[in-house]
Write an enzyme that holds these catalytic residues in place. Structure first.
Site, PDB file in Angstrom:
ATOM      1  CD  GLU A  16     -10.256  -2.088  -7.501  1.00 20.47           C
ATOM      2  OE1 GLU A  16      -9.534  -2.461  -8.674  1.00 20.47           O
ATOM      3  OE2 GLU A  16     -11.679  -1.993  -7.304  1.00 20.47           O
TER       4      GLU A  16
HETATM    5  C1  LIG Z   1     -14.831   1.442   1.056  1.00 21.65           C
HETATM    6  C2  LIG Z   1     -13.473   0.052   0.693  1.00 21.65           C
HETATM    7  C3  LIG Z   1     -13.539  -0.985   0.284  1.00 21.65           C
HETATM    8  C4  LIG Z   1     -13.205  -1.955   0.713  1.00 21.65           C
HETATM    9  N1  LIG Z   1     -13.438  -3.026  -1.361  1.00 21.65           N
HETATM   10  C5  LIG Z   1     -12.841  -4.370  -0.722  1.00 21.65           C
HETATM   11  C6  LIG Z   1     -13.229  -5.532  -1.139  1.00 21.65           C
HETATM   12  O1  LIG Z   1     -14.384  -5.898  -1.803  1.00 21.65           O
HETATM   13  N2  LIG Z   1     -12.238  -7.191  -1.198  1.00 21.65           N
HETATM   14  C7  LIG Z   1     -11.297  -6.962  -0.269  1.00 21.65           C
HETATM   15  O2  LIG Z   1     -10.612  -7.847   0.419  1.00 21.65           O
HETATM   16  N3  LIG Z   1     -11.099  -5.457   0.540  1.00 21.65           N
HETATM   17  C8  LIG Z   1     -11.829  -4.186   0.469  1.00 21.65           C
HETATM   18  N4  LIG Z   1     -11.568  -3.539   0.687  1.00 21.65           N
HETATM   19  C9  LIG Z   1      -9.958  -3.481   1.411  1.00 21.65           C
HETATM   20  C10 LIG Z   1      -8.198  -2.222   0.923  1.00 21.65           C
HETATM   21  O3  LIG Z   1      -8.631  -2.944  -0.489  1.00 21.65           O
HETATM   22  C11 LIG Z   1      -7.107  -2.172   1.771  1.00 21.65           C
HETATM   23  O4  LIG Z   1      -7.982  -1.477   2.438  1.00 21.65           O
HETATM   24  C12 LIG Z   1      -6.089  -2.126   1.390  1.00 21.65           C
HETATM   25  O5  LIG Z   1      -5.735  -3.102   0.537  1.00 21.65           O
HETATM   26  C13 LIG Z   1      -5.308  -1.702   2.175  1.00 21.65           C
HETATM   27  O6  LIG Z   1      -5.390  -2.532   3.358  1.00 21.65           O
HETATM   28  P1  LIG Z   1      -5.310  -1.918   4.770  1.00 21.65           P
HETATM   29  O7  LIG Z   1      -6.632  -0.707   4.724  1.00 21.65           O
HETATM   30  O8  LIG Z   1      -5.387  -3.123   6.006  1.00 21.65           O
HETATM   31  O9  LIG Z   1      -3.818  -0.942   5.190  1.00 21.65           O
HETATM   32  P2  LIG Z   1      -2.660  -1.524   5.051  1.00 21.65           P
HETATM   33  O10 LIG Z   1      -2.344  -2.457   4.313  1.00 21.65           O
HETATM   34  O11 LIG Z   1      -2.214  -1.619   7.114  1.00 21.65           O
HETATM   35  O12 LIG Z   1      -1.659  -0.065   4.980  1.00 21.65           O
HETATM   36  C14 LIG Z   1      -1.600   1.063   5.439  1.00 21.65           C
HETATM   37  C15 LIG Z   1      -0.998   2.302   5.333  1.00 21.65           C
HETATM   38  O13 LIG Z   1       0.957   1.616   5.022  1.00 21.65           O
HETATM   39  C16 LIG Z   1       1.031   1.666   3.777  1.00 21.65           C
HETATM   40  N5  LIG Z   1       1.864   0.209   3.549  1.00 21.65           N
HETATM   41  C17 LIG Z   1       2.006  -1.020   3.820  1.00 21.65           C
HETATM   42  N6  LIG Z   1       2.653  -1.953   3.586  1.00 21.65           N
HETATM   43  C18 LIG Z   1       3.499  -1.197   3.390  1.00 21.65           C
HETATM   44  C19 LIG Z   1       4.812  -1.442   2.493  1.00 21.65           C
HETATM   45  N7  LIG Z   1       5.439  -2.257   2.725  1.00 21.65           N
HETATM   46  N8  LIG Z   1       5.224  -0.315   2.203  1.00 21.65           N
HETATM   47  C20 LIG Z   1       5.731   0.892   1.924  1.00 21.65           C
HETATM   48  N9  LIG Z   1       4.030   1.292   3.244  1.00 21.65           N
HETATM   49  C21 LIG Z   1       3.325  -0.021   3.080  1.00 21.65           C
HETATM   50  C22 LIG Z   1       0.404   1.197   2.507  1.00 21.65           C
HETATM   51  O14 LIG Z   1       0.740   1.945   1.893  1.00 21.65           O
HETATM   52  C23 LIG Z   1      -0.432   2.056   3.647  1.00 21.65           C
HETATM   53  O15 LIG Z   1      -0.781   3.426   3.206  1.00 21.65           O
HETATM   54  C24 LIG Z   1     -11.883  -1.922   0.611  1.00 21.65           C
HETATM   55  C25 LIG Z   1     -11.380  -1.018   1.903  1.00 21.65           C
HETATM   56  C26 LIG Z   1     -12.025   0.069   1.437  1.00 21.65           C
HETATM   57  C27 LIG Z   1     -12.503   0.821   2.575  1.00 21.65           C
END
Ligand SMILES: Cc1cc2nc3c(=O)[nH]c(=O)nc-3n(C[C@H](O)[C@H](O)[C@H](O)COP(=O)(O)OP(=O)(O)OC[C@H]3O[C@@H](n4cnc5c(N)ncnc54)[C@H](O)[C@@H]3O)c2cc1C
Length: 651
Positions: free
Chosen positions: A438
């Protein structure tokens, strides 16, 4: 409707910095999705040097009738879960027993947020969060099952943006037990939804869309009947530019073309049903669009504004559980002649656990009350999420340290050998995700920075834009100068001569500190804006530090207001607030000191070199973890997503 020749704050932000195409698209989509509500935000004012403690005092109190409803539900849920749900077995078997889910359904837990006119319980956010706090203190997986369904799943956006017809169609079904999920994330798209590849193509007669794409990590996806799915629809011309459109749909999970490819297995929250979902030519009626074409990301962000309030409640539940475990253990366990909680190193941890749990509780109830009052809580909700998720992790870590080896041992193992099966190890695994889902902590800081800078962009946006002519800049100069010539000296003055807050008794010095520091923060942010101009948005570490200070100041103010309620004063909460505020003041002072520009530049250069592979020698001597991208020649192909087998999802 924006006029084409009227520059917006967004323009100021986008025009000032060189960006690649993808970055610009991401920014444009994020900017278009900003809520834009013009409320008086308590926390937002802190960034402008305007501390207004009157906005949170007296601390809101739950109405008697509402409290009674909440008490009853918390009692019933607590009884059911304490009796029928073993959270360690959920963790072990990755299953929340059907009877427990049915029991919760019977109690109405899955329809707490559905308005009464559609068959729901119409709970206030305060009561909803009270129930979530109790569930999360016992079993994180069960809390997430309930929360993904209602905090972000179909009921929340439908309530906020659905038409009457849509509400009549789906809310009664949800009230009768249909589970829901929220699908935004994709394999290539997490924090940056602009690059979403799921598409929804409108049919020629305009009666339906064809949905195609893959969604990742959809919590409840494998068991949901209804899904909110975000997808790209045809781009539109907005102010002379082609703009990407993201639209939100309600999708029946039983529709032909919806597949659950894989149930994901995580470090913690092992009982949740979270999956990878594929949509192939899924026919979605046009009537299932929520709010309107192109409003999907705005809908997702606004849903999350309230939806993410559940996380602070869940974190508070965990904090209270840690406090209970730390208290019982640290009073009993004697080493070197004293209970470990009486050695100074132990006392410090116990004080931190107690005082920060109090702070989490204060922030959770304030934001929940404000959500019920329909205040604009974008900034406060993001701060609550950022603060509570980071703090809960620290608290669990401290509790594990106090428990020593037993903290690291699984509850089942402790139980088997006759010890208290306190689940600190499971709580640590369950809790870690909160700083990621979130909105990650980094993204929360970026979001806050955008909101914190908004007043300045509104005042001085024209001067920052490269595409604004000299004449317009000169015209803007007068009002901008008039504002800042008065505002900036008032920040300097306010920092050195804040009010005394004499009527605030033992907490007066903390109010004074917040007042003074808010001026200091506002002035420091302004100086950084002048120094870096629009490039400030690239200075994420500096901005992040400002946001951490703003968040700490917000939490301190809320803690003081909470401790000043008559009930809290009677219970001695001023002592908790005092310890919390003193530690927050230390962190704030450290954050103001920050790191030098030189130190930051050095770190940036080093990170660039690492990414470019200049320090591969430093990785020598290990057995490298295998990666699909780094598979050696002749290695077997990566395992494709499983359609069947133990991790496939039976429907
Ligand atoms: C257990 C679990 C439940 C979930 N439930 C849902 C759900 O119900 N529905 C849904 O849609 N999603 C869900 N998610 C997805 C979750 O919301 C995402 O994991 C989250 O939004 C982060 O996206 P990502 O993992 O792709 O990380 P990324 O976006 O790839 O980011 C990786 C890292 O890079 C950093 N980063 C990214 N962009 C930037 C920037 N511009 N500047 C600086 N740092 C940055 C982030 O902070 C993070 O530390 C779930 C994930 C998990 C693991």
């Amino acid at each position: 409707m924006e006029q084409p020749d009227q520059p917006t704050t967004t323009d100021a932000l986008l025009e000032g910095v060189t960006m690649n195409r993808e970055e610009r698209a991401a920014m444009e989509v994020a900017e278009a999705a900003r809520d834009g509500a013009e409320g008086e935000s308590f926390a937002g004012r802190l960034f402008m040097g305007r501390y207004a403690p009157g906005m949170i005092a007296p601390f809101p109190v739950q109405r008697e009738e509402d409290r009674r409803i909440g008490d009853e539900m918390v009692r019933s849920v607590t009884e059911l879960l304490a009796r029928d749900l073993d959270p360690d077995e959920v963790d072990e078997t990755r299953t929340i027993p059907d009877e427990v889910v049915e029991g919760l359904k019977t109690l109405g837990v899955f329809r707490m947020k559905v308005p009464t006119e559609y068959g729901g319980l119409g709970f206030s956010q305060v009561n909803y969060n009270r129930v979530l706090m109790a569930i999360a203190s016992h079993c994180g997986s069960t809390a997430v099952l309930v929360s993904a369904h209602q905090s972000i799943g179909v009921p929340q956006p439908l309530k906020m943006f659905g038409t009457e017809q849509q509400k009549q169609t789906w809310l009664p079904r949800i009230a009768q037990g249909a589970l829901s999920a929220f699908a935004l994330t994709e394999p290539e798209v997490g924090s940056d939804p602009a690059r979403m590849t799921t598409t929804a193509e409108l049919s020629e007669d305009g009666s339906y869309y064809l949905l195609n794409g893959v969604k990742q990590w959809t919590t409840n996806g494998p068991i949901a009947e209804l899904l909110v799915v975000m997808a790209k629809t045809a781009p539109k011309m907005v102010r002379g530019k082609q703009r990407e459109q993201i639209t939100a749909f309600i999708v029946e999970a039983a529709s032909p073309g919806v597949e659950n490819l894989h149930r994901c297995d995580f470090m913690g929250l092992r009982g949740i049903q979270n999956g990878i979902m594929r949509f192939t030519d899924v026919r979605v009626p046009a009537a299932n669009v929520i709010w309107g074409e192109g409003l999907g990301l705005k809908l997702a962000l606004q849903t999350l504004n309230t939806g993410r309030l559940t996380l602070p409640a869940a974190c508070t539940g965990m904090g209270k559980q840690c406090l209970s475990i730390a208290r019982r253990w640290s009073a009993d366990r004697v080493q070197w002649g004293l209970p470990i909680g009486r050695h100074e190193a132990g006392s410090e941890k116990i004080a931190e656990i107690a005082s920060t749990t109090f702070a989490m509780e204060a922030v959770t109830w304030l934001t929940s009350h404000w959500a019920d009052e329909h205040r604009d809580i974008r900034i406060e909700a993001a701060m609550a999420k950022l603060f509570c998720s980071e703090t809960a992790w620290r608290i669990v870590d401290q509790t594990m340290q106090l428990r020593g080896g037993r903290g690291y041992e699984r509850a089942q193992s402790l139980r088997t050998r006759g010890e208290d099966p306190w689940p600190v190890e499971r709580m640590m695994r369950d809790c870690r995700i909160n700083t990621i889902i979130e909105g990650t902590s980094d993204i929360m800081r970026l979001f806050l920075a955008r909101e914190a800078l908004d007043p300045h962009l509104k005042i001085a946006g024209d001067l920052l834009r490269r595409d604004v002519g000299l004449l317009r800049k000169l015209r803007a100069l007068g009002p901008v100068a008039a504002f800042y010539l008065k505002w900036y000296p008032s920040q300097v003055w306010g920092r050195w001569f804040p009010p005394r807050y004499g009527s605030r008794g033992r907490l007066a010095s903390h109010h004074r500190f917040v007042d003074r520091s808010s001026h200091r923060l506002a002035a420091a942010m302004f100086r950084s804006m002048v120094r870096f101009g629009p490039k400030l948005q690239r200075r994420q570490v500096l901005l992040g530090r400002f946001m951490d200070i703003g968040t700490e100041l917000f939490v301190m103010s809320v803690v003081c207001a909470y401790a000043e309620t008559p009930d809290a004063q009677r219970a001695g909460a001023v002592a908790l607030a005092g310890v919390y505020c003193r530690s927050a003041r230390r962190r704030i002072r450290e954050s103001f000191r920050g790191r030098s520009h030189r130190e930051q530049r050095g770190a940036n250069t080093l990170a660039g070199d690492v990414l470019d592979g200049r320090f591969l020698w430093l990785e020598e001597g290990i057995i490298e973890a295998p990666g699909a991208a780094a598979a050696p020649d002749g290695a077997p192909e990566p395992v494709p997503m499983r359609m069947t087998g133990t991790d496939s999802v039976p429907r």
